[in-house]
Enzyme design. Structure first.
Site, short mmCIF file in Angstrom:
data_model
loop_
_atom_site.label_atom_id
_atom_site.label_comp_id
_atom_site.label_asym_id
_atom_site.label_seq_id
_atom_site.Cartn_x
_atom_site.Cartn_y
_atom_site.Cartn_z
N LYS A 86 0.96 -1.25 -0.22
CA LYS A 86 -0.02 0.02 0.09
C LYS A 86 0.80 1.41 -0.20
O LYS A 86 1.80 1.41 0.92
CB LYS A 86 -0.81 -0.07 1.16
CG LYS A 86 -1.45 1.23 1.56
CD LYS A 86 -2.25 1.52 2.87
CE LYS A 86 -2.67 2.95 3.36
NZ LYS A 86 -3.42 2.94 4.61
N ASP A 88 -11.48 7.37 4.55
CA ASP A 88 -10.40 7.27 5.34
C ASP A 88 -9.91 5.74 5.29
O ASP A 88 -9.01 5.40 5.83
CB ASP A 88 -10.32 7.94 6.78
CG ASP A 88 -8.83 7.91 7.23
OD1 ASP A 88 -7.84 7.70 6.39
OD2 ASP A 88 -8.58 8.10 8.45
N ASP A 99 2.15 6.70 5.35
CA ASP A 99 1.06 5.47 4.96
C ASP A 99 1.29 5.06 3.52
O ASP A 99 0.66 4.32 3.05
CB ASP A 99 -0.25 6.44 4.96
CG ASP A 99 -1.50 5.46 4.90
OD1 ASP A 99 -1.14 4.59 5.77
OD2 ASP A 99 -2.35 5.84 4.61
N ARG A 136 -7.53 -0.18 1.87
CA ARG A 136 -7.96 -1.47 1.39
C ARG A 136 -8.52 -1.30 -0.19
O ARG A 136 -8.60 -2.30 -0.89
CB ARG A 136 -9.04 -2.04 2.19
CG ARG A 136 -10.13 -0.98 2.27
CD ARG A 136 -10.79 -1.38 3.69
NE ARG A 136 -10.36 -0.90 4.74
CZ ARG A 136 -10.43 -0.85 5.99
NH1 ARG A 136 -11.68 -1.35 6.22
NH2 ARG A 136 -9.96 -0.40 7.14
N LYS A 146 -9.02 13.28 8.65
CA LYS A 146 -8.31 13.15 9.96
C LYS A 146 -8.35 14.47 10.87
O LYS A 146 -8.18 15.37 10.24
CB LYS A 146 -7.07 12.53 9.67
CG LYS A 146 -6.97 11.07 9.18
CD LYS A 146 -5.53 10.65 9.00
CE LYS A 146 -5.52 9.31 8.20
NZ LYS A 146 -5.72 8.20 8.92
N ASP A 172 -1.98 10.82 3.51
CA ASP A 172 -3.17 10.36 3.86
C ASP A 172 -4.08 11.49 4.63
O ASP A 172 -3.80 11.28 5.90
CB ASP A 172 -3.12 8.93 4.51
CG ASP A 172 -4.66 8.52 4.57
OD1 ASP A 172 -5.74 9.24 4.09
OD2 ASP A 172 -5.14 7.67 5.48
N GLU A 190 -8.92 4.11 2.80
CA GLU A 190 -8.78 3.89 1.45
C GLU A 190 -7.50 2.97 0.83
O GLU A 190 -7.54 2.41 -0.09
CB GLU A 190 -8.26 5.27 1.14
CG GLU A 190 -6.76 5.60 1.56
CD GLU A 190 -6.30 5.50 2.92
OE1 GLU A 190 -7.34 5.83 3.63
OE2 GLU A 190 -5.06 5.27 2.92
#
Lengths: 510, 471
Positions: free
Chosen positions: A273, A355, A296, A359, A285, A278, A357
């Site tokens: 990933k 958020d 991230d 996956r 967030k 992010d 995201e």
């Protein structure tokens, strides 16, 4: 990275010297030094209550009778209990204590005990190297005296020739770790998806095949989930496919090309990933701590570092690395909570929280990987959930797997490298929590078991392939120094997976 | 508990149910019934009797039989009686149908009668399991029924509100277990002070309700150190000065579910006359706020002399358990010690509502507890208990602190590392049952509300592992 050389043991005339000392072999380990210093080193050790226990260290400054600036003693624990990772940690501890000397030597004989043997010297050198990592390219005003000085480290062992021969492979792994740490440390305005893809392309020099997919190509492949995440950002997304065909059978070729070739084995696949920053998107967030979200992309950073390590040490294996690179931003074009996207697999996803995201990115990349390569297994790495930190903290990464044998090898490789993983459950009861009212699934399953439902989501895109998922949200970054990891980016997973490949998927060395 | 009987023939009256596997399923030819696990279909037959089909899946297992019987029962709650046709099953599995039915048909003894027309009253009082071999199935049921009784006893206790089930009224309810042959000893505030339960008394000091430690003992049939159960029994948990948010605080009446499960397990051992000597030590207290409440940063001294800095007064369960574990280890020197506690929100984030967290210092005990849990649909999942978690509970001014002050912490692991200090060298397992003590919705093995999680597990663990004197 200090330059490492290997030599036969001696007491150096100048510079600093570190000695790895077994708890039950202290006299022998210090005999040479004591002879030169009339016992000053042993007396110094006794005065510092140094017993050679694991994790213990002490420094003796300018011992009389030698020209040495300092002697650093690092404990290994009882000789029978010494592990290779323990030696790495001792090497790392030594390097930290030697950082202010330009030239130093490390007496690694204490680590070269059976069954480790000469590897002890190499492991100590690797540990010292890993600890000396520093990300200082943006420090423009740092004074020379504030920078670590260690430039040359002579590692001493009885069989220096064997250690020298084994070092390049270990160094290649250290290079991979450093690359991953660099990528994770880079700020997000520098390391955009396109920039990260460019750094993958640079790895062609190591013999990797690298393909880069932009938004147009991914649209053609039907990557609706990944592209949905990327929609809000001005920085275009990328997917990068890296292939290392080091096996004898050319298994790195696609599933299609393998057809008919009798000897071809399936490649190993690693998927990362890579959310370069992010914000959470519209489900934004909180501001406090958001700066951490530059890392991230650590899953992708690890996969890239791993591929560099495998290529760098010319691993006899066919491996592929795929990374999905996007930035998750809120904007007028950003994906909304409530949007439904169609993934490459055809399954639809109701995005209830923008958020969650990572996956979505993995869903498309993993499905593509399975269809194109039909790999022997897929292992994905992702800083996926906060829930895994609440579950396991920073001690272990979360391991989820549909294959017990694969899980066992990951647990074993984790223990061997200190990058430990803890298995977490999967099951229908958790999978049900992903049920959506209007699509095949929703992208969140609620706070309870949050890491598990995230893993269940990914499992829906592995298409029956043996698979393991490492949730590295708690282990990708460390707030404190560890023996082989200075505080900051850890590159968690590079060593673990490199070891897994070396010990389980390469022909045993002659 | 409802009345359960085994018989050979289907009765002429009342609702009837058939448990059918995937093979037999389509044979019924009814409205697409496939015999899948979790599938149930209810209708009225030509004679106006309720007829229920419940699926067993591809192969009938103890679990699928329990669940199918539970589902069938859920469709017959408004009937006077239900007959479950289990003739196709071997006797051992047929007995599991009784377990499922009894667990599902439970209802809180003081629940109000439903009033409106839209909700049928619960009338089901008797379930007949129709089997080929009545005697054999009945013999298996005799061994299973005590665990069910224990679980239902635990559910009753967990359901009671905090003003009714105060520590001392909880103790009074446990006194009634003497009728089943358990020895019951209650230690009040003064006895606890004399024994040095400083950590537990600190938790209780904000409440007008005095605390109690209840010791339940089952003699068993052989001379050996007992198996010990230790339960957290916070009859209501406001959080104390580190007060909880108002939303959801009502659920905190169930913060004594660990103690209730241990008591239920002891009842089960007594009912089936287990040969294994056992003891349960239940720490009962209310965590309230008041002028005398303990403050964050207070330092208390546990029964074994360990000093503890209280960082968060809402991490109180581990303080109660600290005293109870250390005291139990010292007084009884048990063969094994298992504690149950609704301990942390962290374990809910980790494992959700489908598994409890299992922490253990002994690999064999952990494996046996996990196996017992799988066998009775109370599944566990092993969680880490390594040194890495110790650092977070080091205090600047005392031996330990009760939790880490930072946010986003693996508090379940920290709590387990904390408890480990008090278990000494006894073989010990800790079950963090937060998240599994109650159901949010009706399920096959119970209605919405208290589950009694742990009572059947401990009963099974004892029968699997501890009913012979040798270790």
């Amino acid at each position: 990275m200090p330059e490492i050389t290997f030599a036969k043991p001696s007491v150096p005339k100048a510079g600093a010297l570190a000695v790895l000392v077994p708890e039950d072999g202290m006299d022998a380990a210090l005999a040479g030094l004591d002879a030169a210093t009339e016992g000053a080193v042993s007396r110094g050790a006794a005065a510092a209550s140094f017993k050679g226990r694991k994790g213990q260290s002490c420094v003796i400054l300018a011992p009389a009778g030698t020209g040495l600036s300092r002697v650093v003693l690092v404990g290994l624990g009882k000789a029978a209990d010494v592990t290779r990772h323990g030696v790495e940690e001792a090497g790392g501890t030594a390097a930290a204590a030697l950082a202010n000397d330009a030239a130093a030597a490390l007496d690694a004989r204490g680590a070269c005990v059976p069954p480790i043997g000469t590897h002890g010297a190499v492991d100590a050198a690797l540990g010292a190297t890993l600890r000396s990592y520093r990300f200082d390219k943006y420090r423009t005003k740092e004074k020379a005296e504030d920078k670590p000085k260690l430039a040359k480290l002579v590692v001493m062992t009885d069989d220096a020739a064997a250690a020298k021969a084994a070092w390049p492979a270990a160094k290649a792994v250290a290079d991979g770790v450093f690359l991953a740490r660099d990528l994770v440390s880079e700020p997000p305005n520098v390391l955009t998806p396109a920039e990260m893809a460019d750094r993958c392309v640079a790895l062609k020099s190591l013999g990797l095949q690298v393909e880069v997919f932009g938004p147009k190509e991914m649209k053609k492949l039907g990557f609706g989930a990944l592209l949905g995440v990327a929609m809000g950002s001005a920085n275009e997304p990328r997917m990068v496919v890296m292939q290392w065909n080091g096996g004898s059978s050319g298994g790195g070729r696609t599933a299609k090309a393998r057809k008919g070739a009798k000897t071809a084995t399936k490649p190993l696949a690693f998927i990362g990933k890579g959310v370069t920053f992010d914000t959470g998107g519209i489900s934004i967030k909180p501001a406090g701590g958001m700066e951490d979200m530059k890392w991230d992309m650590a899953g992708a950073g690890t996969v890239i570092g791993l591929m560099a390590a495998l290529a760098g040490r010319k691993a006899k294996v066919d491996a592929i690395g795929l990374v999905g690179l996007v930035e998750n931003m809120p904007s007028g074009t950003a994906q909304r909570p409530g949007d439904v996207v169609t993934t490459a697999s055809g399954q639809t996803v109701e995005v209830l929280n923008t958020d969650a995201e990572g996956r979505l990115v993995l869903a498309d990349v993993m499905w593509y990987c399975k269809q194109r390569f039909d790999p022997a297994f897929m292992i994905d790495l992702a800083t996926l959930t906060g829930a895994i930190i609440v579950a396991l903290g920073h001690e272990h990464a979360g391991l989820f797997a549909n294959d017990d044998a694969l899980a066992q090898t990951l647990i074993a490789s984790g223990k061997a490298t200190g990058e430990t993983v803890w298995r977490m459950p999967l099951g229908d009861a958790y999978d049900k929590l992903l049920k959506s009212d209007i699509a095949d699934m929703k992208n969140i399953g609620g706070r309870p078991g949050g890491s598990i439902t995230a893993a269940q989501f990914i499992q829906r895109f592995v298409d029956g392939c043996p698979w393991a998922h490492l949730d590295i949200a708690g282990t990708a970054w460390h707030g404190k120094d560890k023996p082989t990891i200075p505080k900051g980016a850890t590159a968690f997973g590079v060593r673990l997976l490199d070891t897994l490949v070396a010990e389980h998927h390469e022909p045993a060395k002659g | 508990m409802i009345t359960v009987r085994f018989r050979r023939r289907m009765p002429e009256k009342g609702a009837r149910a058939v448990l059918a596997g995937a093979e037999a399923g389509p044979g019924f030819g009814i409205a697409g019934f496939m015999g899948k696990a979790g599938e149930a279909l209810a209708q009225h037959d030509g004679a106006g009797r309720r007829f229920i089909l419940a699926g067993l899946g591809d192969t009938a297992t103890a679990r699928s039989v329990r669940e199918a019987a539970g589902l069938a029962t859920s469709h017959a709650l408004a009937e006077d009686r239900l007959a479950i046709d289990a003739r196709a099953l071997p006797a051992a599995l047929a007995a599991e149908a009784a377990v499922g039915a009894a667990l599902r048909a439970w209802r809180f003894s003081r629940a109000p009668e439903p009033k409106g027309d839209d909700e049928a009253p619960m009338r089901l009082a008797r379930v007949d399991i129709v089997v080929a071999d009545k005697r054999q199935a009945g013999a298996v049921w005799d061994m299973l029924r005590p665990g069910v009784e224990g679980a239902l006893f635990a559910r009753e206790l967990v359901t009671e509100p905090g003003n009714v089930l105060t520590p001392h009224r909880f103790a009074a309810r446990l006194r009634e277990l003497e009728a089943h042959g358990l020895a019951v000893e209650v230690m009040g505030r003064r006895a606890l002070r004399e024994a040095g339960f400083g950590a537990m008394l600190g938790v209780a000091q904000g409440s007008a309700e005095p605390p109690a430690v209840v010791v339940l003992r089952w003699k068993g049939k052989f001379e050996a150190p007992p198996v010990a159960f230790v339960g957290k029994g916070i009859t209501f948990d406001t959080g104390g000065i580190s007060i909880k948010p108002a939303a959801g605080m009502w659920d905190m009446r169930a913060d004594m579910a660990g103690a209730a499960a241990c008591a239920g397990a002891m009842l089960a051992l007594a009912l089936r006359r287990s040969p294994c000597p056992a003891v349960a030590v239940l720490g009962l207290a209310e965590n309230a706020i008041g002028a005398e409440a303990q403050r964050p940063s207070d330092v208390v001294r546990a029964v074994d002399g360990t000093t503890i800095e209280v960082i968060d007064t809402d991490a109180e369960g581990r303080l109660v358990l600290a005293d109870c574990l250390a005291w139990t280890a010292k007084r009884f020197k048990p063969r094994a010690m298992i504690d149950l506690a609704t301990l942390t929100g962290s374990i809910v984030t980790a494992l959700g509502h489908h598994r409890a967290g299992l922490f253990a210092t002994d690999a064999a005990l952990a494996a046996q507890a996990a196996a017992a849990g799988e066998a009775v649909d109370e599944p566990l999942w092993p969680m880490p208990l390594d040194e890495g978690y110790e650092e977070a509970i080091r205090s600047d001014i005392a031996d330990l602190r009760n939790c880490s002050p930072e946010r986003m912490q693996p508090d379940a692991c920290h709590a387990a590392a904390f408890l480990k200090h008090f278990a000494g060298d006894v073989k010990w397992a800790h079950l963090d049952i937060a998240g599994v003590e109650a159901r949010e919705e009706d399920e096959a093995l119970g209605p919405r509300g208290a589950t009694g999680f742990g009572a059947r597990l401990l009963d099974r663990l004892v029968s699997l592992r501890f009913e012979t004197p040798d270790d």
